[in-house]
Motif scaffolding. Structure first.
Motif, short mmCIF file in Angstrom:
data_model
loop_
_atom_site.label_atom_id
_atom_site.label_comp_id
_atom_site.label_asym_id
_atom_site.label_seq_id
_atom_site.Cartn_x
_atom_site.Cartn_y
_atom_site.Cartn_z
N GLY A 137 -37.61 -36.45 -26.88
CA GLY A 137 -36.58 -36.20 -27.87
C GLY A 137 -36.11 -34.76 -27.86
O GLY A 137 -36.61 -33.93 -27.11
N PHE A 138 -35.14 -34.49 -28.70
CA PHE A 138 -34.51 -33.17 -28.80
C PHE A 138 -34.67 -32.63 -30.21
O PHE A 138 -34.81 -33.38 -31.17
CB PHE A 138 -33.02 -33.27 -28.46
N LEU A 139 -34.58 -31.31 -30.32
CA LEU A 139 -34.73 -30.62 -31.59
C LEU A 139 -33.49 -29.80 -31.85
O LEU A 139 -32.97 -29.14 -30.95
CB LEU A 139 -35.95 -29.70 -31.48
N SER A 140 -33.01 -29.84 -33.08
CA SER A 140 -31.84 -29.06 -33.48
C SER A 140 -32.23 -28.22 -34.69
O SER A 140 -32.96 -28.69 -35.56
CB SER A 140 -30.70 -30.02 -33.85
N LEU A 141 -31.75 -26.99 -34.73
CA LEU A 141 -32.00 -26.10 -35.87
C LEU A 141 -30.68 -25.67 -36.50
O LEU A 141 -29.75 -25.30 -35.78
CB LEU A 141 -32.73 -24.83 -35.42
N LYS A 142 -30.62 -25.72 -37.81
CA LYS A 142 -29.45 -25.23 -38.54
C LYS A 142 -29.93 -24.43 -39.74
O LYS A 142 -30.89 -24.83 -40.41
CB LYS A 142 -28.58 -26.39 -39.03
N ASN A 143 -29.26 -23.32 -39.98
CA ASN A 143 -29.58 -22.56 -41.18
C ASN A 143 -28.98 -23.25 -42.39
O ASN A 143 -27.87 -23.76 -42.35
CB ASN A 143 -29.05 -21.13 -41.08
N ASN A 144 -29.75 -23.23 -43.47
CA ASN A 144 -29.31 -23.90 -44.69
C ASN A 144 -28.05 -23.27 -45.28
O ASN A 144 -27.29 -23.95 -45.96
CB ASN A 144 -30.44 -23.90 -45.73
N ASP A 145 -27.82 -21.98 -45.01
CA ASP A 145 -26.63 -21.31 -45.55
C ASP A 145 -25.44 -21.35 -44.58
O ASP A 145 -24.39 -20.78 -44.84
CB ASP A 145 -26.95 -19.86 -45.92
N GLY A 146 -25.60 -22.03 -43.44
CA GLY A 146 -24.52 -22.17 -42.48
C GLY A 146 -24.39 -21.04 -41.47
O GLY A 146 -23.57 -21.11 -40.57
N SER A 147 -25.17 -19.99 -41.61
CA SER A 147 -25.11 -18.87 -40.66
C SER A 147 -25.80 -19.26 -39.35
O SER A 147 -26.46 -20.29 -39.26
CB SER A 147 -25.76 -17.63 -41.27
N ALA A 148 -25.66 -18.42 -38.34
CA ALA A 148 -26.28 -18.67 -37.04
C ALA A 148 -27.79 -18.52 -37.12
O ALA A 148 -28.30 -17.62 -37.79
CB ALA A 148 -25.72 -17.72 -36.00
N VAL A 149 -28.50 -19.40 -36.45
CA VAL A 149 -29.97 -19.34 -36.39
C VAL A 149 -30.37 -18.30 -35.36
O VAL A 149 -29.81 -18.24 -34.27
CB VAL A 149 -30.56 -20.71 -35.99
N GLN A 150 -31.35 -17.48 -35.71
CA GLN A 150 -31.90 -16.51 -34.77
C GLN A 150 -33.34 -16.93 -34.49
O GLN A 150 -34.16 -17.00 -35.40
CB GLN A 150 -31.87 -15.10 -35.37
N ILE A 151 -33.63 -17.24 -33.22
CA ILE A 151 -34.98 -17.62 -32.83
C ILE A 151 -35.42 -16.69 -31.71
O ILE A 151 -34.68 -16.46 -30.75
CB ILE A 151 -35.06 -19.11 -32.41
N GLU A 152 -36.61 -16.11 -31.87
CA GLU A 152 -37.08 -15.11 -30.91
C GLU A 152 -38.59 -15.00 -30.94
O GLU A 152 -39.25 -15.42 -31.90
CB GLU A 152 -36.44 -13.75 -31.20
N ALA A 153 -39.12 -14.43 -29.87
CA ALA A 153 -40.55 -14.18 -29.78
C ALA A 153 -40.91 -13.00 -30.69
O ALA A 153 -40.14 -12.05 -30.83
CB ALA A 153 -40.94 -13.86 -28.34
N ASN A 154 -42.07 -13.08 -31.30
CA ASN A 154 -42.57 -12.01 -32.16
C ASN A 154 -43.23 -10.96 -31.27
O ASN A 154 -44.42 -10.99 -31.02
CB ASN A 154 -43.56 -12.59 -33.17
N ASN A 155 -42.40 -10.02 -30.77
CA ASN A 155 -42.95 -8.96 -29.93
C ASN A 155 -42.17 -7.66 -30.15
O ASN A 155 -41.10 -7.66 -30.77
CB ASN A 155 -43.00 -9.36 -28.45
N LYS A 156 -42.72 -6.57 -29.63
CA LYS A 156 -42.14 -5.25 -29.85
C LYS A 156 -40.74 -5.11 -29.25
O LYS A 156 -39.89 -4.44 -29.83
CB LYS A 156 -43.07 -4.16 -29.30
N SER A 157 -40.50 -5.75 -28.12
CA SER A 157 -39.16 -5.63 -27.51
C SER A 157 -38.08 -6.28 -28.37
O SER A 157 -36.90 -5.97 -28.22
CB SER A 157 -39.15 -6.22 -26.10
N ASN A 158 -38.48 -7.14 -29.31
CA ASN A 158 -37.53 -7.74 -30.25
C ASN A 158 -37.53 -7.03 -31.61
O ASN A 158 -36.95 -7.54 -32.56
CB ASN A 158 -37.84 -9.23 -30.44
N GLY A 159 -38.21 -5.89 -31.68
CA GLY A 159 -38.19 -5.10 -32.90
C GLY A 159 -39.31 -5.38 -33.89
O GLY A 159 -39.31 -4.85 -35.00
N PHE A 160 -40.28 -6.22 -33.50
CA PHE A 160 -41.41 -6.49 -34.38
C PHE A 160 -42.52 -5.48 -34.11
O PHE A 160 -42.54 -4.82 -33.08
CB PHE A 160 -41.91 -7.93 -34.18
N SER A 161 -43.47 -5.37 -35.01
CA SER A 161 -44.51 -4.35 -34.88
C SER A 161 -45.67 -4.79 -33.98
O SER A 161 -46.54 -3.99 -33.67
CB SER A 161 -45.06 -3.99 -36.27
N THR A 162 -45.70 -6.04 -33.57
CA THR A 162 -46.79 -6.54 -32.73
C THR A 162 -46.23 -7.24 -31.49
O THR A 162 -45.03 -7.48 -31.39
CB THR A 162 -47.66 -7.55 -33.51
#
Length: 181
Positions: A137-162
């Motif tokens: 099957g397939f998975l779809s993500l939508k933000n409840n407020d209609g804005s664009a979904v941002q999905i990313e790895a939790n790492n320093k190169s993406n601006g996270f602290s770990t």
């Protein structure tokens, strides 16, 4: 996959670790991921939905030599594409069949469960344009407020602290990360 490895809208995608082996036969992975992601919707603001769709190959003429299986249920031989659609809708669980304008047949569900095509008797499935196998099957993500979904790895190169997450974690969920730089 740890709860914080993947971030949706800068929040943990999951509420707890996800350890289900999605490579296993009949895992219904899209449905399981949808449920896991939606447990944290109140925090990340996105809602996941799962679905599946499989369309047969085009055949110039309809000819079905023997029965085949959809999701382990035997589908009787039909003499027309519409007859096959009727048989599938009557005999198979977990899918709805639709006859398309070009006489292909689409199998769908709104759960994300896998669709499995089997053919123990011979070539009934290939006669009507289906290839035996398990279709995820397939998975779809939508933000409840209609804005664009941002999905990313939790790492320093993406601006996270770990560096807890990797791009592999994101792709294990069936997504990819795009930088808009």
């Amino acid at each position: 996959l740890s709860a914080s490895d993947v971030q949706i809208n800068k929040e943990n995608a999951l509420t707890q670790a996800f350890s289900t082996d999605l490579s296993a036969a009949a895992s219904n992975g899209a449905k399981l991921l949808k449920n896991a992601i939606n447990l944290n919707s109140a925090n990340h603001g996105a809602t996941a939905s799962a679905f599946n769709s499989l369309t047969s190959a085009f055949k110039t003429e309809f000819a079905m030599s023997d029965a085949f299986e959809i999701n382990t249920q035997s589908i009787d031989v039909a003499t027309s594409a519409q007859g096959l659609v009727d048989n599938i809708n009557r005999q198979a669980t977990g899918v709805t069949a639709t006859l398309n304008a070009d006489n292909t047949i689409t199998l769908e569900n709104k759960t994300g469960d896998d669709i499995t095509i089997g053919d123990a008797a011979g070539q009934g499935a290939s006669d009507v344009g289906f290839t035996t196998g398990q279709y995820r099957g397939f998975l779809s993500l939508k933000n409840n407020d209609g804005s664009a979904v941002q999905i990313e790895a939790n790492n320093k190169s993406n601006g996270f602290s770990t560096d807890l997450g990797t791009i592999t974690d994101v792709t294990r969920l069936g997504y990819n990360q795009v930088n808009n730089d």
